[in-house]
Design a protein around this motif. Structure first.
Motif, PDB file in Angstrom:
ATOM      1  N   SER A 119       0.831  -1.208   0.000  1.00 17.47           N
ATOM      2  CA  SER A 119       0.000   0.000   0.000  1.00 17.47           C
ATOM      3  C   SER A 119       0.869   1.262   0.000  1.00 17.47           C
ATOM      4  CB  SER A 119      -0.966  -0.008   1.197  1.00 17.47           C
ATOM      5  OG  SER A 119      -0.223  -0.049   2.391  1.00 17.47           O
ATOM      6  N   ASP A 120       2.146   1.117   0.387  1.00 22.22           N
ATOM      7  CA  ASP A 120       3.071   2.261   0.332  1.00 22.22           C
ATOM      8  C   ASP A 120       3.901   2.266  -0.957  1.00 22.22           C
ATOM      9  OD1 ASP A 120       4.762   0.123   0.742  1.00 22.22           O
ATOM     10  OD2 ASP A 120       5.599   0.842   2.640  1.00 22.22           O
ATOM     11  N   GLY A 121       3.536   1.402  -1.895  1.00 19.27           N
ATOM     12  CA  GLY A 121       4.232   1.382  -3.186  1.00 19.27           C
ATOM     13  C   GLY A 121       5.451   0.483  -3.225  1.00 19.27           C
ATOM     14  N   HIS A 122       5.655  -0.328  -2.172  1.00 17.14           N
ATOM     15  CA  HIS A 122       6.848  -1.183  -2.234  1.00 17.14           C
ATOM     16  C   HIS A 122       6.648  -2.350  -3.199  1.00 17.14           C
ATOM     17  CE1 HIS A 122       5.202  -3.568   1.409  1.00 17.14           C
ATOM     18  NE2 HIS A 122       5.327  -4.469   0.463  1.00 17.14           N
ATOM     19  N   VAL A 123       7.727  -2.790  -3.788  1.00 14.45           N
ATOM     20  CA  VAL A 123       7.753  -4.005  -4.605  1.00 14.45           C
ATOM     21  C   VAL A 123       8.826  -4.904  -3.997  1.00 14.45           C
ATOM     22  CG1 VAL A 123       6.789  -3.257  -6.810  1.00 14.45           C
ATOM     23  CG2 VAL A 123       9.176  -2.738  -6.302  1.00 14.45           C
ATOM     24  N   GLY A 124       8.525  -6.228  -3.938  1.00 15.56           N
ATOM     25  CA  GLY A 124       9.349  -7.069  -3.081  1.00 15.56           C
ATOM     26  C   GLY A 124       9.181  -6.473  -1.689  1.00 15.56           C
ATOM     27  N   PHE A 125      10.300  -6.269  -1.011  1.00 14.33           N
ATOM     28  CA  PHE A 125      10.245  -5.509   0.248  1.00 14.33           C
ATOM     29  C   PHE A 125      11.082  -4.238   0.094  1.00 14.33           C
ATOM     30  CE2 PHE A 125       8.840  -9.145   3.158  1.00 14.33           C
ATOM     31  CZ  PHE A 125       7.669  -8.517   3.563  1.00 14.33           C
ATOM     32  N   ASN A 126      11.111  -3.711  -1.106  1.00 15.57           N
ATOM     33  CA  ASN A 126      11.829  -2.447  -1.335  1.00 15.57           C
ATOM     34  C   ASN A 126      10.932  -1.306  -0.876  1.00 15.57           C
ATOM     35  OD1 ASN A 126      14.424  -3.158  -2.880  1.00 15.57           O
ATOM     36  ND2 ASN A 126      12.817  -4.357  -3.904  1.00 15.57           N
ATOM     37  N   GLU A 127      11.161  -0.905   0.345  1.00 16.07           N
ATOM     38  CA  GLU A 127      10.322   0.107   0.967  1.00 16.07           C
ATOM     39  C   GLU A 127      10.634   1.496   0.393  1.00 16.07           C
ATOM     40  OE1 GLU A 127       7.878  -0.821   2.484  1.00 16.07           O
ATOM     41  OE2 GLU A 127       8.213  -2.114   4.214  1.00 16.07           O
ATOM     42  N   PRO A 128       9.726   2.461   0.624  1.00 18.00           N
ATOM     43  CA  PRO A 128       9.971   3.818   0.122  1.00 18.00           C
ATOM     44  C   PRO A 128      11.377   4.308   0.475  1.00 18.00           C
ATOM     45  CG  PRO A 128       7.773   3.664   1.013  1.00 18.00           C
ATOM     46  CD  PRO A 128       8.433   2.342   1.308  1.00 18.00           C
ATOM     47  N   THR A 129      11.966   4.951  -0.478  1.00 19.83           N
ATOM     48  CA  THR A 129      13.344   5.497  -0.484  1.00 19.83           C
ATOM     49  C   THR A 129      14.408   4.429  -0.775  1.00 19.83           C
ATOM     50  OG1 THR A 129      13.903   5.412   1.887  1.00 19.83           O
ATOM     51  CG2 THR A 129      12.729   7.390   1.101  1.00 19.83           C
ATOM     52  N   SER A 130      13.987   3.201  -1.081  1.00 16.24           N
ATOM     53  CA  SER A 130      14.974   2.209  -1.546  1.00 16.24           C
ATOM     54  C   SER A 130      15.658   2.745  -2.799  1.00 16.24           C
ATOM     55  CB  SER A 130      14.280   0.898  -1.926  1.00 16.24           C
ATOM     56  OG  SER A 130      13.835   0.201  -0.797  1.00 16.24           O
ATOM     57  N   SER A 131      16.944   2.480  -2.905  1.00 22.14           N
ATOM     58  CA  SER A 131      17.670   2.939  -4.093  1.00 22.14           C
ATOM     59  C   SER A 131      17.191   2.211  -5.340  1.00 22.14           C
ATOM     60  CB  SER A 131      19.166   2.678  -3.909  1.00 22.14           C
ATOM     61  OG  SER A 131      19.806   2.748  -5.161  1.00 22.14           O
ATOM     62  N   PHE A 132      17.040   2.956  -6.412  1.00 23.04           N
ATOM     63  CA  PHE A 132      16.666   2.331  -7.677  1.00 23.04           C
ATOM     64  C   PHE A 132      17.791   1.424  -8.201  1.00 23.04           C
ATOM     65  CE2 PHE A 132      13.544   5.991  -8.839  1.00 23.04           C
ATOM     66  CZ  PHE A 132      12.539   5.362  -8.118  1.00 23.04           C
ATOM     67  N   ALA A 133      18.997   1.607  -7.677  1.00 23.21           N
ATOM     68  CA  ALA A 133      20.129   0.781  -8.121  1.00 23.21           C
ATOM     69  C   ALA A 133      20.322  -0.441  -7.220  1.00 23.21           C
ATOM     70  CB  ALA A 133      21.404   1.621  -8.117  1.00 23.21           C
ATOM     71  N   SER A 134      19.470  -0.614  -6.227  1.00 22.76           N
ATOM     72  CA  SER A 134      19.714  -1.650  -5.215  1.00 22.76           C
ATOM     73  C   SER A 134      19.660  -3.058  -5.778  1.00 22.76           C
ATOM     74  CB  SER A 134      18.712  -1.507  -4.065  1.00 22.76           C
ATOM     75  OG  SER A 134      17.384  -1.495  -4.550  1.00 22.76           O
ATOM     76  N   ARG A 135      20.426  -3.942  -5.138  1.00 18.99           N
ATOM     77  CA  ARG A 135      20.431  -5.370  -5.461  1.00 18.99           C
ATOM     78  C   ARG A 135      19.923  -6.120  -4.214  1.00 18.99           C
ATOM     79  NH1 ARG A 135      21.228  -4.826 -10.815  1.00 18.99           N
ATOM     80  NH2 ARG A 135      20.900  -7.079 -10.704  1.00 18.99           N
ATOM     81  N   THR A 136      19.908  -7.428  -4.294  1.00 23.60           N
ATOM     82  CA  THR A 136      19.421  -8.237  -3.174  1.00 23.60           C
ATOM     83  C   THR A 136      20.192  -7.886  -1.894  1.00 23.60           C
ATOM     84  OG1 THR A 136      18.875 -10.009  -4.702  1.00 23.60           O
ATOM     85  CG2 THR A 136      19.034 -10.600  -2.373  1.00 23.60           C
ATOM     86  N   ARG A 137      19.428  -7.589  -0.837  1.00 16.60           N
ATOM     87  CA  ARG A 137      20.063  -7.111   0.398  1.00 16.60           C
ATOM     88  C   ARG A 137      19.080  -7.182   1.559  1.00 16.60           C
ATOM     89  NH1 ARG A 137      17.013  -3.935  -1.819  1.00 16.60           N
ATOM     90  NH2 ARG A 137      16.422  -1.820  -1.303  1.00 16.60           N
ATOM     91  N   ILE A 138      19.570  -6.818   2.725  1.00 14.36           N
ATOM     92  CA  ILE A 138      18.708  -6.754   3.908  1.00 14.36           C
ATOM     93  C   ILE A 138      17.967  -5.420   3.909  1.00 14.36           C
ATOM     94  CG2 ILE A 138      20.570  -5.822   5.349  1.00 14.36           C
ATOM     95  CD1 ILE A 138      19.416  -7.486   7.680  1.00 14.36           C
ATOM     96  N   LYS A 139      16.707  -5.437   4.324  1.00 14.49           N
ATOM     97  CA  LYS A 139      15.936  -4.198   4.466  1.00 14.49           C
ATOM     98  C   LYS A 139      15.165  -4.246   5.787  1.00 14.49           C
ATOM     99  CE  LYS A 139      14.892  -1.078   2.151  1.00 14.49           C
ATOM    100  NZ  LYS A 139      15.505   0.285   2.113  1.00 14.49           N
ATOM    101  N   THR A 140      14.854  -3.069   6.295  1.00 19.08           N
ATOM    102  CA  THR A 140      13.980  -2.955   7.460  1.00 19.08           C
ATOM    103  C   THR A 140      12.594  -2.561   6.963  1.00 19.08           C
ATOM    104  OG1 THR A 140      15.867  -2.149   8.730  1.00 19.08           O
ATOM    105  CG2 THR A 140      13.673  -1.773   9.686  1.00 19.08           C
ATOM    106  N   LEU A 141      11.574  -3.254   7.446  1.00 21.03           N
ATOM    107  CA  LEU A 141      10.210  -2.942   7.007  1.00 21.03           C
ATOM    108  C   LEU A 141       9.742  -1.619   7.600  1.00 21.03           C
ATOM    109  CD1 LEU A 141       8.426  -6.418   7.330  1.00 21.03           C
ATOM    110  CD2 LEU A 141       9.920  -5.542   5.547  1.00 21.03           C
ATOM    111  N   THR A 142       8.840  -0.957   6.891  1.00 20.76           N
ATOM    112  CA  THR A 142       8.235   0.253   7.454  1.00 20.76           C
ATOM    113  C   THR A 142       7.143  -0.166   8.442  1.00 20.76           C
ATOM    114  OG1 THR A 142       6.555   0.344   5.725  1.00 20.76           O
ATOM    115  CG2 THR A 142       8.574   1.603   5.341  1.00 20.76           C
TER     116      THR A 142
END
Ligand SMILES: N[C@@H]1[C@@H](O)[C@H](O)[C@@H](COP(=O)(O)O)O[C@@H]1O
Length: 262
Positions: free
Chosen positions: A135-158
């Motif tokens: 609902s916040d526009g994430h794809v995968g778990f790429n939360e808002p402000t994820s880098s468009f250049a990002s690769r597979t990595r650890i993320k913190t959920l919103t």
């Protein structure tokens, strides 16, 4: 971007399944990127039906899932590995060793992420990536402000995602893992085709911003505006905030039938 609006999620999922099926028939060694969440379930049911009733053959297909919670073992009720095994893999003739889900229990998470990226490259890259949208526009778990250049990595959920996903953890936000491994936006953008599904009013704001708003990291899915082959299969409710819905319908309905779900 191609926006395909159908009367409901079932019809949209059947149309999306035809795209997946066409690819698998044309390229038996296809590499599919897969998603979890409630949204792709109807797509998976339709693929299972196509396998059982029409012989759709997954025996040479390879899959890579978008993401996994950190700290959940593969057999945990809410692990994405278990979700995929139960919702799809066990019901089609895919070889389990050809299915990949990030390892949420990896001792060395950065190394596991790098290995995941390498495995995708070695498989020949993803032909078709299935996406849901948060609902916040994430794809995968790429939360808002994820880098468009990002690769597979650890993320913190919103906090929004934790609240949204609490429904899978008995409604208890405290039980939702706060960290995950996710393919990056760069990884997703490398897929040859992206097929995004969104159903229900709760997704209408994210869909409108993604399709008709500016491309910005605050709305991660908006980067798909730059993808050469992004198809959105959405229902009326998810389309309800689109300004140009009439145009998207006109474009789709004007195509010959064989091109509509190609
Ligand atoms: N990591 C997943 C996403 O891949 C998914 O798109 C999203 C939406 O879930 P749902 O389809 O249940 O709305 O949920 C999770 O956060």
């Amino acid at each position: 971007m191609e926006i395909i609006i159908k009367e409901n999620g079932q019809v949209a999922s059947e149309a999306a399944a035809r795209v997946v099926a066409r690819l698998v028939r044309e390229k038996p060694h296809a590499v599919l990127g897969l998603a979890t969440g409630s949204t792709p379930l109807m797509l998976y049911k339709e693929l299972i039906r196509l396998h059982r009733e029409e012989g759709l053959d997954f025996s040479q297909v390879t899959t890579f899932n978008l993401d996994e919670y950190i700290g959940l073992p593969a057999d945990h009720e809410q692990s994405y590995r278990r979700f995929m095994n139960e919702s799809l893999f066990k019901r089609i003739n895919i070889k389990m060793e050809n299915t990949h889900v990030p390892d949420g229990m990896a001792a060395d998470v950065p190394a596991a992420c790098a290995a995941y990226e390498q495995a995708i490259v070695e498989a020949g890259g993803i032909d078709l990536q299935v996406l849901g949208i948060g609902s916040d526009g994430h794809v995968g778990f790429n939360e808002p402000t994820s880098s468009f250049a990002s690769r597979t990595r650890i993320k913190t959920l919103t906090r929004q995602t934790v609240a949204d996903n609490a429904r899978f953890f008995c409604g208890d936000e405290c039980r939702v893992p706060k960290h995950c491994i996710t393919m990056g936006i760069g990884t997703i953008m490398d897929a040859r085709m992206n097929l995004l599904l969104a159903f229900g009013e709760g997704k209408a704001g994210a869909i409108a911003a993604t399709v008709e708003g500016g491309v910005a990291a605050i709305m991660p899915a908006s980067i798909l505006q730059h993808h050469p082959c992004a198809k959105f299969f959405i229902d009326e409710a998810a389309a309800s905030k689109l300004q140009l819905a009439g145009y998207y319908r006109w474009v789709y309905e004007g195509k010959p039938g064989w091109q509509q779900d190609a």
